[in-house]
Each structure stands twice: as C-alpha cells, then as structure tokens.
Design an enzyme around this catalytic site. Structure first.
Site, short mmCIF file in Angstrom:
data_model
loop_
_atom_site.label_atom_id
_atom_site.label_comp_id
_atom_site.label_asym_id
_atom_site.label_seq_id
_atom_site.Cartn_x
_atom_site.Cartn_y
_atom_site.Cartn_z
N LYS A 129 0.84 -1.21 0.00
CA LYS A 129 0.00 0.00 0.00
C LYS A 129 0.87 1.25 0.00
O LYS A 129 0.53 2.25 -0.63
CB LYS A 129 -0.95 0.01 1.20
CG LYS A 129 -2.09 -0.98 1.08
CD LYS A 129 -3.12 -0.75 2.16
CE LYS A 129 -4.21 -1.80 2.13
NZ LYS A 129 -5.17 -1.67 3.23
N LYS A 221 -4.88 -10.79 -6.36
CA LYS A 221 -6.04 -10.93 -5.47
C LYS A 221 -7.18 -9.99 -5.87
O LYS A 221 -6.91 -8.86 -6.27
CB LYS A 221 -5.53 -10.57 -4.07
CG LYS A 221 -6.40 -10.91 -2.93
CD LYS A 221 -5.84 -10.34 -1.64
CE LYS A 221 -6.00 -8.84 -1.56
NZ LYS A 221 -5.76 -8.24 -0.26
N LYS A 224 -10.59 -4.35 -3.25
CA LYS A 224 -11.39 -3.12 -3.36
C LYS A 224 -10.58 -2.00 -3.99
O LYS A 224 -11.13 -1.07 -4.57
CB LYS A 224 -11.80 -2.64 -1.96
CG LYS A 224 -12.81 -3.49 -1.28
CD LYS A 224 -13.11 -2.87 0.10
CE LYS A 224 -13.61 -3.90 1.07
NZ LYS A 224 -13.19 -3.67 2.44
P1 TYM Z 1 -10.45 -6.16 4.46
O1 TYM Z 1 -11.49 -5.15 4.75
O2 TYM Z 1 -9.44 -5.88 3.42
O3 TYM Z 1 -11.13 -7.54 4.08
C1 TYM Z 1 -12.13 -8.12 4.90
C2 TYM Z 1 -12.01 -9.64 4.89
O4 TYM Z 1 -12.09 -10.13 3.55
C3 TYM Z 1 -10.96 -10.96 3.27
N1 TYM Z 1 -10.60 -10.79 1.86
C4 TYM Z 1 -10.47 -11.80 1.00
N2 TYM Z 1 -10.62 -13.13 1.14
C5 TYM Z 1 -10.43 -13.91 0.04
N3 TYM Z 1 -10.09 -13.39 -1.17
C6 TYM Z 1 -9.93 -12.07 -1.36
N4 TYM Z 1 -9.62 -11.60 -2.56
C7 TYM Z 1 -10.11 -11.21 -0.24
N5 TYM Z 1 -10.03 -9.86 -0.08
C8 TYM Z 1 -10.34 -9.63 1.22
C9 TYM Z 1 -9.87 -10.45 4.20
O5 TYM Z 1 -8.88 -11.44 4.42
C10 TYM Z 1 -10.64 -10.11 5.45
O6 TYM Z 1 -10.85 -11.26 6.23
N6 TYM Z 1 -7.29 -5.68 8.29
C11 TYM Z 1 -8.54 -6.25 7.86
C12 TYM Z 1 -9.73 -5.77 8.66
C13 TYM Z 1 -9.59 -5.93 10.14
C14 TYM Z 1 -9.75 -7.13 10.88
C15 TYM Z 1 -9.59 -6.75 12.24
C16 TYM Z 1 -9.99 -8.45 10.51
C17 TYM Z 1 -9.35 -4.92 11.03
N7 TYM Z 1 -9.37 -5.41 12.29
C18 TYM Z 1 -9.66 -7.70 13.25
C19 TYM Z 1 -10.06 -9.39 11.53
C20 TYM Z 1 -9.90 -9.01 12.87
C21 TYM Z 1 -8.80 -5.86 6.42
O7 TYM Z 1 -8.30 -4.89 5.92
O8 TYM Z 1 -9.72 -6.61 5.81
#
Ligand code: TYM
Length: 358
Positions: A129, A221, A224
């Site tokens: 990022k 991957k 968003k």
């Molecule tokens: P975020 O918002 O990017 O994504 C949310 C969840 O979706 C999963 N994910 C995917 N899984 C499979 N294939 C993909 N292409 C894909 N893109 C996203 C992510 O692995 C995630 O589980 N840092 C985290 C948010 C967060 C969080 C937490 C998660 C903040 N605090 C505490 C768990 C516990 C994030 O940016 O996810």
C-alpha cells in the site's frame, strides 16, 4: 422489525467457557466484493451457532489511506447492513462499529508503545500500500496492524476468521500478545506458571475461498483498491453488471475448466468461484465443467453468481429501508462490545502500572 437481543454480558462477568470467542471485521472502504464474502463473512455465518461471535465494521482502519468524509458514514452503515444481509444474526452475534468503542484506539496506543517498529515495517500489506501512496504514506498506515491487534485482543478472541491476506497481521497480533504483553507484564502464579494478560488468538482461514483472485488477472487478489471495476464482483452489483463483468473476465486459449494447473490461474479461480457460488463440491464442479469451453462456462458462472447474490441483495434493501432497526442493532452491539472491551483494557492498564481511574 423487532429488536433482537444478544445475550448480555457485563464487564467483569465470567464468559461462557463452552463457546470459544470469535472476532472479525471488514473495512468500510468502497463496496464489499466476492472475496470479502467467500473468504471471510461466509465463514462468520457458519461460526455463529457454536461460538460467541463479535463482528465489527472497522471504520478507523478505513482512514489509514486518503478517504472521503462525505462517504464514510454511509459506507459504514452499508457494510453493517451487508453483514446482516449475508446472514449475521444479531440474536447470535454482537455487531458494532469500531470507532464507537473507544477502547480500540486506547489499547492501540498501549500496544504501540511495546511493538518494535521493524515488526511493522516488515508487513507485506504496508509495503504494497505504501508503494501506491508514494510520499503521502500516513503513520496510521504503518500502525494499522497494531490497531487490528487491539481489535482482536480486546475481546479475548480465540479464533479470527479471515482471508489468507490477513495471516501475517494475525501473526503480529499473536506476537504482540505473547512476547510484548504477557511475557513482559504477566505475573507468575504460586506454581511458577505465567498468568497471561491477553489471550493469544488463532487465525481461522478456510481452504476454499481464502484467496479469491481478480477477474482480470488470475494471479492477483480480488481487491477493493484495484482501479479496474471489472476486476471484481461486488455484492451489490446488478445481475446485468455481474453478467457483463464475467463475460469480460480474462480467459485462456484452452478448452475445459480445471483446477490446479499453474499455467491456468484464471481457470482455477473461476471454476473455484463456480463451485462455491453454485454450492457444488470442487470434484463435482470439475467434472461438470471439465470439457466445457469458456463460451458455455461463463453464462453458467454468471447464473450461479446472480442466483447466490439476489437473495442477499433483497435482504440488504429491506434493511436499508428500515434505518431504525439497523440503528438499534448497532446500539446494542456497541453496548455489549464496550463492556467486554473495557474489562480487557482495564486489565492491560493495570498490568502496565497506570494509576487506576476512579
Ligand atoms: P479487508 O477489509 O481488506 O477484508 C475483509 C475480509 O475479507 C478478506 N478478503 C479476501 N478473502 C479472500 N479473497 C480475497 N480476494 C479477499 N479480499 C479480502 C480479508 O482477508 C478479510 O478477512 N485488516 C482487515 C480488517 C480488520 C480485521 C480486524 C480483521 C481490522 N481489524 C480484526 C479481523 C480481525 C482488512 O483490511 O480486511
């Protein structure tokens, strides 16, 4: 709609030992896509019946990259409504907004002061990022995994269901809890055993759907932040848009869909999506589509995606038409989450030697 009630727990009260605790969250940055659903939220739904589940919309994380203030509140509500539309049940789970529980930011600060800088500089997502941001990288982006650790550790989570891309952040949360808090500030019982302050969480990563790939490049991957809208299927895309995106998805010159051929990442990804969306086993999907050309496969995949997403979209619209209900669910979630989080924060404050607040 009647307001559901998740079983109340007040600060200091013993938690039910028979149900392991789960916490997870999604950032309200733009529309949620198939990766978020298949990699994470789908798994959350399955855990609700036999786990004590907490799901938050992590809006503090959403401002670690430049954001539009005019969109943040709407995206936060929309993400919460999508949790419910995907099957998160407020009677079974605590659903809340991260920024409304101030203990997240407070614990983050305490953890910041014991986390080595070079642990954060090693994080792959930060490096990726930061590269995109150029000179404008915020301190918050570097600190993002510490906030994520605070999210998890505040709830004494046993398991954290996430997609594959969050594994490194989960390892960091474990290291902070174990090496930087428990080992340094934990006390010893009369038998010499360490009495931990924070629970050390386990990642829970599904084998299928943990890494949903882009529609336009089977080697990267689904995300968003990809500037190409056609690279992802958003959960709220219309049937027409879904069909169009799938029609334009990248293919290869070979006939027949198959899993596991490293030369054919698009075939592997789209066949995997078909299996998940149509509710077929991988073996059944592979035998159904093994001799199919792309021209026959794509309409089949589009049909499965539309059929899987239509009920979710209908439920989403109902929820958005009833803002009071959603507001009440989030107010209750906030109350329950705040009580649990305050107890943990207090434990850490005490262990670090802070003057008790009256
Ligand atoms: P975020 O918002 O990017 O994504 C949310 C969840 O979706 C999963 N994910 C995917 N899984 C499979 N294939 C993909 N292409 C894909 N893109 C996203 C992510 O692995 C995630 O589980 N840092 C985290 C948010 C967060 C969080 C937490 C998660 C903040 N605090 C505490 C768990 C516990 C994030 O940016 O996810």
């Amino acid at each position: 709609m009647p307001v559901p009630v998740a079983s109340a727990i007040t600060a200091g009260e013993a938690r039910p030992t028979e149900r392991p605790r789960v916490l997870s969250g999604v950032q309200p940055t733009g529309a949620l896509h198939l990766g978020n659903w298949l990699g994470a939220i789908r798994n959350w739904v399955a855990l609700q019946s036999d786990h004590d589940t907490f799901f938050c919309v992590v809006d503090l994380h959403a401002i670690t990259v430049p954001h539009e203030p005019a969109r943040l509140a709407e995206d936060t509500l929309s993400t919460a409504a999508l949790y419910l539309a995907c099957g998160i049940d407020p009677q079974q789970s605590t659903i809340f907004i991260q920024s409304q529980v101030s203990a997240h930011a407070e614990l983050c600060w305490l953890l910041n002061c014991v986390t080595p800088l070079n642990w954060l500089e090693r994080m792959i997502q930060f490096k990726e990022k930061a590269l995109k941001q150029g000179a404008d990288v915020s301190a918050g982006l570097l600190d993002y995994p510490v906030l994520m650790a605070a999210d998890i550790l505040l709830y004494d989570a046993d398991r954290v269901p996430v997609g594959e891309d969050q594994k490194q952040h989960l390892e960091l949360a474990r290291d902070i809890a174990q090496q930087r808090i428990n080992a340094r500030f934990g006390t010893r019982g009369s038998d010499g055993e360490l009495i931990p302050i924070l629970k050390v969480p386990q990642p829970l990563i599904l084998t299928e759907g943990a890494r949903v790939m882009s529609l336009t490049d089977g080697r990267s991957k689904m995300s968003k932040s990809d500037p190409n809208e056609g690279s992802r299927l958003n959960l709220l895309d219309s049937a027409e848009l879904i069909t169009r995106k799938i029609k334009r998805a990248k293919t290869d010159p070979q006939m027949g869909l198959e899993f596991g051929n490293p030369e054919r990442p698009e075939a592997d990804n789209l066949l995997g999506l078909y299996a998940l969306l149509a509710g077929r086993s991988r073996a059944a999907a592979a035998s159904e589509c093994g001799s199919m050309g792309w021209g026959s496969f794509k309409p089949l995949l589009a049909e499965a995606a539309v059929a899987a997403l239509t009920p979710l979209q209908e439920r989403y619209r109902e929820l958005r038409d009833d803002p009071r209900y959603l507001g009440e669910v989030l107010a209750q979630g906030r109350q329950r989450a705040s009580a649990v989080a305050a107890a943990t924060l207090n434990r850490v404050r005490q262990a670090l030697g802070f003057l008790a607040s009256t």
